[in-house]
Write a protein that holds these residues in place. Sequence first.
Motif, PDB file in Angstrom:
ATOM      1  N   PHE A 165       0.798  -1.217   0.000  1.00 54.28           N
ATOM      2  CA  PHE A 165       0.000   0.000   0.000  1.00 54.28           C
ATOM      3  C   PHE A 165       0.836   1.276   0.000  1.00 54.28           C
ATOM      4  N   GLY A 166       2.161   1.150   0.026  1.00 52.16           N
ATOM      5  CA  GLY A 166       3.006   2.334  -0.011  1.00 52.16           C
ATOM      6  C   GLY A 166       3.024   3.139   1.264  1.00 52.16           C
ATOM      7  N   VAL A 167       2.695   2.520   2.390  1.00 49.29           N
ATOM      8  CA  VAL A 167       2.742   3.229   3.670  1.00 49.29           C
ATOM      9  C   VAL A 167       4.174   3.704   3.938  1.00 49.29           C
ATOM     10  N   GLN A 168       4.299   4.929   4.447  1.00 43.06           N
ATOM     11  CA  GLN A 168       5.609   5.542   4.708  1.00 43.06           C
ATOM     12  C   GLN A 168       6.079   5.132   6.102  1.00 43.06           C
ATOM     13  N   ALA A 169       6.653   3.932   6.183  1.00 44.15           N
ATOM     14  CA  ALA A 169       6.959   3.350   7.489  1.00 44.15           C
ATOM     15  C   ALA A 169       8.403   2.874   7.581  1.00 44.15           C
ATOM     16  N   THR A 170       8.907   2.896   8.808  1.00 41.62           N
ATOM     17  CA  THR A 170      10.178   2.282   9.163  1.00 41.62           C
ATOM     18  C   THR A 170       9.947   1.430  10.406  1.00 41.62           C
ATOM     19  N   ILE A 171      10.896   0.511  10.658  1.00 39.54           N
ATOM     20  CA  ILE A 171      10.823  -0.385  11.814  1.00 39.54           C
ATOM     21  C   ILE A 171      12.153  -0.320  12.553  1.00 39.54           C
ATOM     22  N   SER A 172      12.086  -0.391  13.885  1.00 39.43           N
ATOM     23  CA  SER A 172      13.314  -0.593  14.658  1.00 39.43           C
ATOM     24  C   SER A 172      13.099  -1.742  15.630  1.00 39.43           C
ATOM     25  N   ASN A 173      14.121  -2.576  15.736  1.00 39.65           N
ATOM     26  CA  ASN A 173      14.130  -3.673  16.714  1.00 39.65           C
ATOM     27  C   ASN A 173      15.240  -3.363  17.711  1.00 39.65           C
ATOM     28  N   CYS A 174      14.845  -3.204  18.977  1.00 43.87           N
ATOM     29  CA  CYS A 174      15.782  -2.743  19.987  1.00 43.87           C
ATOM     30  C   CYS A 174      16.074  -3.832  21.008  1.00 43.87           C
ATOM     31  N   SER A 175      17.242  -3.745  21.595  1.00 42.25           N
ATOM     32  CA  SER A 175      17.613  -4.657  22.668  1.00 42.25           C
ATOM     33  C   SER A 175      16.944  -4.232  23.971  1.00 42.25           C
ATOM     34  N   ASN A 176      17.225  -4.936  25.060  1.00 43.95           N
ATOM     35  CA  ASN A 176      16.549  -4.682  26.339  1.00 43.95           C
ATOM     36  C   ASN A 176      16.851  -3.281  26.869  1.00 43.95           C
ATOM     37  N   ASN A 177      15.787  -2.553  27.208  1.00 43.38           N
ATOM     38  CA  ASN A 177      15.919  -1.202  27.738  1.00 43.38           C
ATOM     39  C   ASN A 177      15.973  -1.202  29.255  1.00 43.38           C
ATOM     40  N   TYR A 178      16.637  -0.202  29.792  1.00 41.48           N
ATOM     41  CA  TYR A 178      16.595   0.080  31.220  1.00 41.48           C
ATOM     42  C   TYR A 178      16.612   1.596  31.376  1.00 41.48           C
ATOM     43  N   GLY A 179      16.222   2.086  32.566  1.00 43.70           N
ATOM     44  CA  GLY A 179      16.221   3.521  32.796  1.00 43.70           C
ATOM     45  C   GLY A 179      15.034   3.949  33.623  1.00 43.70           C
ATOM     46  N   PRO A 180      14.757   5.265  33.687  1.00 45.01           N
ATOM     47  CA  PRO A 180      13.652   5.781  34.490  1.00 45.01           C
ATOM     48  C   PRO A 180      12.292   5.298  33.990  1.00 45.01           C
ATOM     49  N   TYR A 181      11.328   5.275  34.909  1.00 47.42           N
ATOM     50  CA  TYR A 181       9.922   5.017  34.602  1.00 47.42           C
ATOM     51  C   TYR A 181       9.634   3.583  34.169  1.00 47.42           C
ATOM     52  N   GLN A 182      10.512   2.633  34.475  1.00 45.91           N
ATOM     53  CA  GLN A 182      10.248   1.245  34.119  1.00 45.91           C
ATOM     54  C   GLN A 182       9.533   0.538  35.264  1.00 45.91           C
ATOM     55  N   HIS A 183       8.465  -0.185  34.945  1.00 47.67           N
ATOM     56  CA  HIS A 183       7.659  -0.880  35.955  1.00 47.67           C
ATOM     57  C   HIS A 183       8.528  -1.841  36.742  1.00 47.67           C
ATOM     58  N   VAL A 184       8.244  -1.952  38.040  1.00 45.30           N
ATOM     59  CA  VAL A 184       9.087  -2.765  38.922  1.00 45.30           C
ATOM     60  C   VAL A 184       8.928  -4.265  38.704  1.00 45.30           C
ATOM     61  N   GLU A 185       8.052  -4.683  37.795  1.00 41.64           N
ATOM     62  CA  GLU A 185       7.999  -6.102  37.447  1.00 41.64           C
ATOM     63  C   GLU A 185       9.200  -6.500  36.586  1.00 41.64           C
ATOM     64  N   LYS A 186       9.833  -5.540  35.947  1.00 40.60           N
ATOM     65  CA  LYS A 186      10.942  -5.819  35.037  1.00 40.60           C
ATOM     66  C   LYS A 186      12.233  -6.060  35.817  1.00 40.60           C
ATOM     67  N   PHE A 187      13.178  -6.726  35.176  1.00 41.13           N
ATOM     68  CA  PHE A 187      14.334  -7.279  35.866  1.00 41.13           C
ATOM     69  C   PHE A 187      15.162  -6.239  36.635  1.00 41.13           C
ATOM     70  N   ILE A 188      15.640  -5.214  35.943  1.00 36.57           N
ATOM     71  CA  ILE A 188      16.541  -4.265  36.597  1.00 36.57           C
ATOM     72  C   ILE A 188      15.830  -3.454  37.679  1.00 36.57           C
ATOM     73  N   PRO A 189      14.674  -2.829  37.405  1.00 32.76           N
ATOM     74  CA  PRO A 189      14.037  -2.077  38.503  1.00 32.76           C
ATOM     75  C   PRO A 189      13.561  -2.967  39.640  1.00 32.76           C
ATOM     76  N   ARG A 190      13.225  -4.216  39.361  1.00 29.88           N
ATOM     77  CA  ARG A 190      12.836  -5.110  40.456  1.00 29.88           C
ATOM     78  C   ARG A 190      14.007  -5.311  41.413  1.00 29.88           C
ATOM     79  N   GLN A 191      15.175  -5.558  40.861  1.00 29.34           N
ATOM     80  CA  GLN A 191      16.331  -5.804  41.725  1.00 29.34           C
ATOM     81  C   GLN A 191      16.750  -4.535  42.474  1.00 29.34           C
ATOM     82  N   ILE A 192      16.730  -3.396  41.777  1.00 29.21           N
ATOM     83  CA  ILE A 192      17.090  -2.138  42.438  1.00 29.21           C
ATOM     84  C   ILE A 192      16.151  -1.848  43.599  1.00 29.21           C
ATOM     85  N   THR A 193      14.846  -1.961  43.351  1.00 25.78           N
ATOM     86  CA  THR A 193      13.883  -1.605  44.401  1.00 25.78           C
ATOM     87  C   THR A 193      13.877  -2.627  45.528  1.00 25.78           C
TER      88      THR A 193
END
Length: 331
Positions: A165-193
């Motif tokens: 359809f000619g949609v003007q799109a790009t894709i990014s595939n990213c590795s695991n993120n860490y940083g502010p505002y991450q829910h405490v269920e996730k690995f790094i903030p769970r361990q920190i908290t």
Amino acid sequence: MKVIVTGGAGFIGSNYVHYLMEKTDHSVVVLDKLTYAGNMASLEGLPAERCSFVKGDICDAGLVDELVAGADAVVHYAAESHNDNSLDDPRPFLDTNVIGTFTLLEAVRRHGVRYHHISTDEVYGDLELDDPERFTESTPYNPSSPYSSTKAASDLLVRAWVRSFGVQATISNCSNNYGPYQHVEKFIPRQITNVLRGERPKLYGAGENVRDWIHANDHSSAVMTILEKGAIGETYLIGADGEKNNKQVVELILTHLGQPSDAYDHVKDRPGHDLRYAIDSSKLRSELGWTPQYADFDSGLAATIDWYRDNESWWAPQKDATEARYAAQGQ
């Protein structure tokens, strides 16, 4: 530009909204369903004249169409993304990650709006711990969980809408993120908290699983670079050469917080736990000129620990329910 950021009250999306407010003069409309992973507190303090919020579901075709009609670009972060939850109940992952993406693609197709799709390296499956290779844009998809399989499906939808359809799109595939505002269920903030609360961190299995970590600010700068400079129809992998196994991460957290590096507990491993992810981001770097700010994982982790130490009021309301859920799973 006027940019719609789906999932902008979530972890990575809210970091991107903050980035746009600080680094550009764009205006932003955050579209977020406010599931448990969305948090309005993550958007506090942003300028109301440039950043507005709409509570809604990306599967709501009427709402999506109305918003997209007035936008210059859509950056699609909204996703169900927790592997453990996808193993417990896959259906929400199909609804949000597949049908939601379809709904957005149809809207940007109708209105000729630029679209960027946020995805994950987990679509590629995993690598052996001693494999010298890393994921590239040509690595075949081999997802191993309901979460990663629905993200793979959404990526393929984007590619099809570009070609058909000619949609003007790009894709990014990213590795695991860490940083502010991450829910405490996730690995790094769970361990920190856990450590901040005087509790012992929890390590899945032997802790040998390797992730390629990137700070959320670096993810944001990469996405902005792709939105501005990326070639339509192309996929770009985002990574900061931050490979660490889970045991190393826990030990670094303990060390930064003044605890013995072995003061953690082993818990039951997650079913189908991928061994290793590793990103080759050379295309993004060489073609678009992107480089990460936090090329050193240790410095990025230290900044993240400082944020959680200074923002207990943000994460404390989530903590007890999260730990009760993990305890019920033996983790």
